[in-house]
Design a protein around this motif. Structure first.
Motif: not given
Lengths: 309, 534
Positions: A154, A158, A160
């Motif tokens: 997460i 995703w 970042n």
């Protein structure tokens, strides 16, 4: 109280010796030695030479006494895995990252867990209680390598927002600390909830209410103090369990900590390190329970009085 | 105003100072294992500091087509009788501290290895066949009797017990040791970044011992072939596990990652051009205790040999992270013989017949056996446990035999193998040097499994010293045929690793070779000096 503590210290020393003997015997009874891990067997002559070099050719009891004599002088030997340093140096080096991450995890997780548990107990059978209980159950049941994977996926892959893993930059500490915090948080939420509920149902609370004390005073002054006893007993052992590192969290987040050594020292038959780590853990747990007992006595007059008798 | 100009001046100066730092290329790669003791390949191989081989220059090494390429040596010659090899070193090679690198450093490396309990010492006996090696390692002869000599600063002479036509390829694992450093500090020179010197394309910058990760920089003093095209190289064993490596790769923290079977479809969909297959010259096989029932009966072993459907095993259970193995040698390896490999077919009828001939029709009366495998990570960890379960089902179905499975930690497994504490094992082996003698040597004269088969040993001894390459390969084929006929081993699979590589990494190192494979960290000297990063 004093004799109680003395008695406990003696029992700690006894435990320490018994554990050291058991571990030493177990360690040496496992088949395979430190020079057996390779793809091709080492010749007998070379093996004998190496065993003699490390003193492993002597009878077991001699090895044990030599080792424990060293331990008495705080000499835990040289780890086979890292010949350039002593066991003590290795542990003090590798423990730092584990202590930072695990220690912070407990220090963040425990208070949050207490808050969550109190909120749940004071709002029993409402959505707050259900939410808190669900979180606590999830925190305790989801294995930590799954939690770490989810957090990495997460927040690093995703969104970042954070790096996936690594050391030593502090922004790389956030995810592992979150992972470490999950277990104390969940444990504490559950303990606190049941302790507070238990205390709330005691007759003295009814008396306080009958006397007309405000609910806030009852909770913060009386209920909390009385609920603290079980929380104190679990805190130190939990702190030690977490702050010595977890092989899973450290592997997932690539932390150069102590956790992996617990496994690798057994895998590669690193006798000196294995022994030192086990003794360290034994000592720490003994100490933790001793301190918990003392704190327990200080918090609970019944024990204090009982011990003095 | 004046202050502003000055400030601007400082900023320009600071930018120009920091510019070269920004332009540095750093490659972050999975490599090595998390346990590292000495940063010295000639002190320990199995527990070495990550990348210790990249710090030093070998006599020779392999490029991506597996062609032997001279490195520290410029040339080599074999004497008339085949017993003596002379290696001429490249002039001008130096250690990173400026000391000249001489033949003495190479000779010293092996002299020390023979006398210090080197964990890879067997290699120089069974692969190198150096005169006096066995006696010296076992302490019955003096180190001066070894067949090694530094004739002058640039000439090394190696004498072997029998002609070793493949010796140059064995020297791909012969690295120099800085004698001047060992004289000063003993083995401890390789424990501290401050005292480690290198002779190879990289120098060491830092070493995190808790997980054996290292940072290397391009060497300023290296004059040998294959100079690095990158400035810095971070090798991190904690990235090896695909479960950790792939997330780090996706988050931009690593330049490539190995993949597990579950990750392959995801990574292929996202990075269709970034997928690389790496042939590992390795074989997983079953070995037996040939001296104890029931495997002392050749019919039992042959029954097992024909009872495995290798194609089904690799395509279904292993999802193509391995290919079927028909011989101990993997395809593409020197001496590989496709005709012999083709004999390893799945033939349930033949298998049943052999078992019946052994006195166990349909497996009746066959004792319960337990197959032992070694717990490990890496490509073997991905293959072996699943394969063991497949074999269990397969032997039950085809032969009616109950096979139990036991996973053991490395030392315990080796202890079992060495002491013949069990009668059937799954054993993986990866090549050390590119010559058939490497794989056949595993079973030579006791070797890894305590096999003593006089006919086999005779062929291998002849093949090892044969100077005509066609005759050599024919002899090895004969040996392989003997292994099949006697069912000495059961070759199962050859592993293949799959990796995803960042599109920022370019260069010959990440381009597949003529067989369609890359080598990534397996041929480190080639790979890490033939990549660049954009």
């Amino acid at each position: 109280m004093f004799t109680h503590i003395i008695r406990r210290i003696l029992s700690v020393a006894f435990t320490f010796i018994v554990v050291s003997i058991i571990i030493f015997l177990m360690m040496h009874s496992v088949p395979g030695g430190p020079f057996d891990a390779n793809d091709m067997p080492v010749s007998e002559a070379v093996r004998a030479k190496m065993m003699a070099q490390w003193g492993l050719d002597q009878p077991l009891h001699v090895q044990y006494f030599n080792y424990m004599w060293g331990v008495l002088h705080l000499d835990f030997g040289v780890p086979f895995q890292s010949p350039g340093e002593t066991v003590v140096e290795l542990i003090s080096r590798a423990w730092v990252p584990s202590l930072i991450l695990g220690g912070t995890g407990v220090l963040i997780g425990a208070p949050l867990g207490i808050l969550l548990g109190m909120a749940a107990a004071l709002n029993r059978n409402t959505w707050i209680d259900y939410l808190a209980s669900t979180l606590a159950t999830l925190g305790l049941t989801i294995p930590v390598f799954v939690t770490s994977m989810l957090l990495i996926l997460i927040f690093a892959v995703w969104l970042n927002w954070l790096p996936a893993s690594g050391w030593p930059q502090p922004n790389r500490w956030i995810l592992p600390i979150a992972c470490y915090a999950a277990i104390p948080l969940a444990t504490y939420a559950r303990y606190t909830r049941s302790a507070v509920l238990d205390t709330l149902n005691r007759p003295f609370v009814t008396v306080l209410r009958a006397k007309g004390l405000s609910e806030r005073r009852i909770v913060f002054q009386h209920v909390m103090r009385n609920s603290a006893i079980p929380l104190v007993t679990v805190f130190l052992p939990m702190f030690i369990g977490t702050a010595t590192g977890s092989i899973f969290v450290e592997a997932m987040f690539r932390v150069p900590g102590l956790g992996a050594y617990f496994v690798s020292s057994i895998e590669v038959r690193d006798y000196t390190l294995q022994m030192a780590l086990m003794l360290l853990i034994t000592f720490m747990y003994c100490l933790a329970y001793l301190l918990s007992d003392i704190a327990y006595a200080l918090l609970n007059p019944r024990i204090r009085v009982g011990g003095a008798e | 105003m004046n202050a502003l100009v000055r400030l601007a001046g400082i900023m320009v100066a600071a930018t120009s100072l920091s510019a070269p730092v920004l332009a540095q290329t750093t490659v972050v790669a999975p490599s090595g294992s998390t346990a590292g003791t000495y940063m010295d390949y000639m002190k320990t191989v199995y527990d070495r500091g990550t990348g210790s081989e990249l710090l030093q220059i070998p006599i020779a090494t392999f490029d991506k087509e597996f062609e032997l390429t001279p490195m520290a040596a410029e040339s080599w010659t074999q004497s008339e009788d085949g017993l003596t090899w002379t290696f001429k070193l490249r002039p001008g090679l130096v250690w990173s501290d400026g000391e000249p690198l001489t033949a003495e450093d190479f000779v010293f490396a092996l002299q020390r290895a023979a006398t210090s309990g080197y964990d890879f010492a067997w290699y120089w006996d069974f692969a190198g066949g150096i005169k006096g090696w066995k006696e010296v390692t076992e302490g019955t002869a003096d180190v001066s009797t070894l067949g090694l000599k530094a004739v002058d600063d640039l000439t090394i002479e190696v004498t072997t017990v029998a002609p070793k036509p493949y010796l140059p390829s064995v020297t791909s694992l012969w690295y120099p040791v800085p004698k001047h450093k060992v004289d000063e500090l003993g083995d401890d020179w390789a424990l501290d970044v401050a005292t480690i010197v290198s002779s190879g394309p990289f120098e060491i910058e830092s070493w995190e011992k808790s997980n054996n990760s290292v940072v290397f920089t391009k060497s300023d003093t290296y004059t040998g072939p294959w100079s690095p095209m990158i400035d810095r190289l971070e090798l991190d064993p904690t990235l090896n596990a695909p479960e950790v490596g792939l997330p780090a790769f996706l988050a931009g923290d690593a330049d490539y990652s190995f993949l597990n079977t579950g990750q392959v479809p995801v990574a292929t969909a996202r990075y269709p051009d970034g997928i690389r297959k790496n042939a590992v010259f390795a074989t997983s096989y079953i070995s037996y205790d040939l001296d104890a029932a029931p495997f002392n009966d050749v019919n039992v072993r042959r029954a097992f040999y024909y009872a495995v459907d290798r194609a089904e095993l690799t395509s279904t259970v292993l999802k193509d992270i391995a290919i079927p193995a028909g011989s101990i040698l993997p395809p593409g390896y020197p001496g590989y013989n496709p005709d012999i490999a083709a004999e390893a077919v799945f033939d349930p009828e033949k298998a049943k017949q052999f078992l019946a001939d052994a006195g166990f029709p349909n497996g009746e009366g066959f004792p319960e056996v337990e197959i032992w495998y070694r717990e490990e990570g890496g490509y073997n960890g991905a293959i072996v446990p699943a394969m063991a379960q497949y074999l269990q089902a397969e032997f039950k179905e085809v032969l009616g035999i109950s096979l139990n499975i036991r996973a053991l930690p490395g030392p315990e497994w080796m202890d079992g193998l060495r002491g013949k504490k069990n009668n059937i094992f799954i054993a993986p082996y990866e090549y050390d040097y590119l010559d058939p003698s490497n794989f056949y040597g595993i079973f030579y004269n006791g070797g890894r499994h305590g096999y003593f088969i006089p006919e086999y040993d005779e062929i291998i001894a002849k093949a090892d010293s044969e100077s005509d390459w066609d005759t050599r390969y024919k002899l090895y084929a004969e040996a392989e045929q003997l292994m099949i006929d006697q069912g000495l081993i059961l070759p199962l699979v050859h592993p293949v690793t799959i990796a995803v590589v960042s599109d920022q990494l370019t260069g010959d190192g990440v381009a597949p070779n003529s067989l369609g494979f890359t080598q990534l960290d397996r041929l480190g000297h080639y790979f890490f000096t033939h990549i660049t990063k954009q």
